[in-house]
Design an enzyme around this catalytic site. Structure first.
Site, PDB file in Angstrom:
ATOM      1  N   GLY A 184     -21.558  26.153 -74.485  1.00 39.50           N
ATOM      2  CA  GLY A 184     -22.077  27.311 -73.749  1.00 39.50           C
ATOM      3  C   GLY A 184     -23.393  27.061 -73.049  1.00 39.50           C
ATOM      4  N   HIS A 195     -21.334  22.173 -66.236  1.00 38.70           N
ATOM      5  CA  HIS A 195     -20.160  22.764 -66.905  1.00 38.70           C
ATOM      6  C   HIS A 195     -19.160  23.308 -65.865  1.00 38.70           C
ATOM      7  CE1 HIS A 195     -23.263  23.512 -70.174  1.00 38.70           C
ATOM      8  NE2 HIS A 195     -22.315  22.898 -70.850  1.00 38.70           N
ATOM      9  N   GLY A 245     -17.988  15.555 -69.481  1.00 38.37           N
ATOM     10  CA  GLY A 245     -18.997  15.017 -68.576  1.00 38.37           C
ATOM     11  C   GLY A 245     -19.428  13.625 -69.008  1.00 38.37           C
ATOM     12  N   LYS A 249     -22.372  12.448 -68.859  1.00 39.98           N
ATOM     13  CA  LYS A 249     -23.749  12.378 -69.393  1.00 39.98           C
ATOM     14  C   LYS A 249     -23.715  11.998 -70.871  1.00 39.98           C
ATOM     15  CE  LYS A 249     -26.523  15.963 -69.992  1.00 39.98           C
ATOM     16  NZ  LYS A 249     -26.983  15.840 -71.397  1.00 39.98           N
ATOM     17  N   ASP A 250     -22.763  12.590 -71.599  1.00 41.07           N
ATOM     18  CA  ASP A 250     -22.617  12.263 -73.023  1.00 41.07           C
ATOM     19  C   ASP A 250     -21.669  11.069 -73.134  1.00 41.07           C
ATOM     20  OD1 ASP A 250     -24.215  14.422 -74.220  1.00 41.07           O
ATOM     21  OD2 ASP A 250     -22.769  15.669 -73.181  1.00 41.07           O
ATOM     22  N   GLN A 270     -20.487   9.954 -76.619  1.00 40.38           N
ATOM     23  CA  GLN A 270     -19.531  10.967 -77.088  1.00 40.38           C
ATOM     24  C   GLN A 270     -18.143  10.735 -76.469  1.00 40.38           C
ATOM     25  OE1 GLN A 270     -20.328  15.320 -77.509  1.00 40.38           O
ATOM     26  NE2 GLN A 270     -19.391  15.485 -75.501  1.00 40.38           N
ATOM     27  N   VAL A 311     -23.896  15.664 -63.255  1.00 40.47           N
ATOM     28  CA  VAL A 311     -24.399  16.539 -62.183  1.00 40.47           C
ATOM     29  C   VAL A 311     -25.916  16.607 -62.357  1.00 40.47           C
ATOM     30  CG1 VAL A 311     -24.316  18.856 -61.184  1.00 40.47           C
ATOM     31  CG2 VAL A 311     -22.233  17.829 -62.134  1.00 40.47           C
ATOM     32  N   SER A 357     -28.627  19.738 -68.178  1.00 43.69           N
ATOM     33  CA  SER A 357     -28.392  19.883 -69.613  1.00 43.69           C
ATOM     34  C   SER A 357     -28.855  21.270 -70.017  1.00 43.69           C
ATOM     35  CB  SER A 357     -29.220  18.823 -70.365  1.00 43.69           C
ATOM     36  OG  SER A 357     -29.311  19.167 -71.732  1.00 43.69           O
TER      37      SER A 357
HETATM   38  O1  PAF Z   1     -20.641  18.028 -75.360  1.00 45.30           O
HETATM   39  C1  PAF Z   1     -20.669  19.093 -76.012  1.00 45.30           C
HETATM   40  O2  PAF Z   1     -21.054  20.157 -75.501  1.00 45.30           O
HETATM   41  C2  PAF Z   1     -20.207  19.088 -77.457  1.00 45.30           C
HETATM   42  O3  PAF Z   1     -20.587  17.924 -78.107  1.00 45.30           O
HETATM   43  C3  PAF Z   1     -18.692  19.338 -77.608  1.00 45.30           C
HETATM   44  C4  PAF Z   1     -17.873  18.222 -76.981  1.00 45.30           C
HETATM   45  C5  PAF Z   1     -18.321  20.651 -76.969  1.00 45.30           C
HETATM   46  C6  PAF Z   1     -18.330  19.400 -79.089  1.00 45.30           C
HETATM   47  O4  PAF Z   1     -19.003  20.417 -79.731  1.00 45.30           O
END
Ligand code: PAF
Length: 282
Positions: free
Chosen positions: A31, A37, A148, A150-151, A154, A177, A186
């Site tokens: 969120g 996003h 994205g 950026k992470d 992840q 972005v 962010s």
């Molecule tokens: O990148 C994020 O916002 C979070 O790590 C995710 C992938 C929604 C998991 O909670």
């Protein structure tokens, strides 16, 4: 746009879509939406018939000293932005629905992907991410999911989990972005005090410097790291968490950089705001 609070209702929605032959694109989020996003939601809309967004500030990926309680939230604004971006279902469960009493399963991706970079300073973070994303894939049953770049770590962790557990979700990525001044967007940028904004630009500027040095022929990760460390520390209120040159897929450190090398950065600004950035160097 439907707002769905319960995992069972979300899965019922997903089954309806599948029955009607509609492809679902999922955008997992925590969120407090920004243009980054929204671009993921638009991308999902281009690739799928239905766009589902999950909005869940996942407690298991925050360490005890981290910003779970302070994490920025604005549900009404997020709903309006998601709807305007063409989202058809917003899944916003309570933590107790995702982790009911007795919940006892953790998805852990191996240390070669999770033990360094952000994983070193945020122990347990990627287990929290992998577990919640695995649950979201099970609940929403998407054909594809958009994340994205950026992470970047992840993303590698989620790809590994998705492959290892045969989840069968197509993982789609979208470029970082940036604000007009180069700062990677962010939700945590809202923590920056006005005077810290310049320091926050040290990340994107360090990336630009690494690219300039690489274009001029520098290939040594060690020499590049030393130059970037000095460069970032010249900005006030900065403390480097890591500067790493790694292979874009394996995340293993590079000695000599090449076209597959990503520079990954994490910097603390003012002791409180931890920002990350990354990009290919050559
Ligand atoms: O990148 C994020 O916002 C979070 O790590 C995710 C992938 C929604 C998991 O909670």
């Amino acid at each position: 746009m439907q707002i769905i609070r319960h995992p069972a209702e979300m899965t019922a929605w997903a089954k309806e879509q599948a029955k009607a032959g509609r492809r679902i694109g999922l955008v997992p989020t925590m969120g407090f939406f920004h243009e980054g996003h929204i671009s993921l939601m638009r991308r999902a809309g281009q690739l799928a018939d239905q766009v589902a967004v999950s909005l869940f500030v996942n407690p298991t990926q925050f360490g005890p000293q981290e910003d779970l309680a302070a994490y920025p939230r604005d549900f009404e604004r997020d709903c309006a932005m998601a709807e305007a971006a063409g989202v058809t279902a917003l899944f916003a469960p309570e933590a107790a629905e995702m982790y009911p009493a007795g919940f006892s399963t953790t998805v852990t991706v191996g240390a070669e992907l999770t033990g360094h970079l952000c994983g070193a300073s945020r122990p347990g973070h990627f287990a929290g991410v992998a577990t919640v994303v695995c649950k979201l894939f099970s609940i929403v049953r998407p054909d594809l999911a958009v994340f994205g770049e950026k992470d970047f770590q992840q993303l590698a962790v989620i790809r590994r989990m998705n492959a290892d557990l045969n989840l069968g979700v197509e993982i789609v990525t979208h470029p970082i972005v940036r604000e007009a001044d180069g700062l990677a967007m962010s939700s945590r940028n809202t923590y920056l005090a006005p005077q810290q904004r310049e320091a926050a630009l040290s990340l994107s500027r360090a990336l630009a410097l690494a690219r300039k040095m690489a274009a001029a022929g520098e290939r040594s990760a060690e020499r590049l790291t030393a130059a970037l460390l000095d460069f970032i520390h010249a900005f006030p209120e900065t403390a480097v968490d890591y500067i790493s040159f790694v292979h874009q897929d394996s995340l293993q450190p590079a000695v000599e950089i090449d076209s597959q090398t990503v520079l990954a950065l994490a910097v603390q600004i003012g002791g409180k705001v931890r920002l990350i950035d990354n990009g290919l160097v050559l």
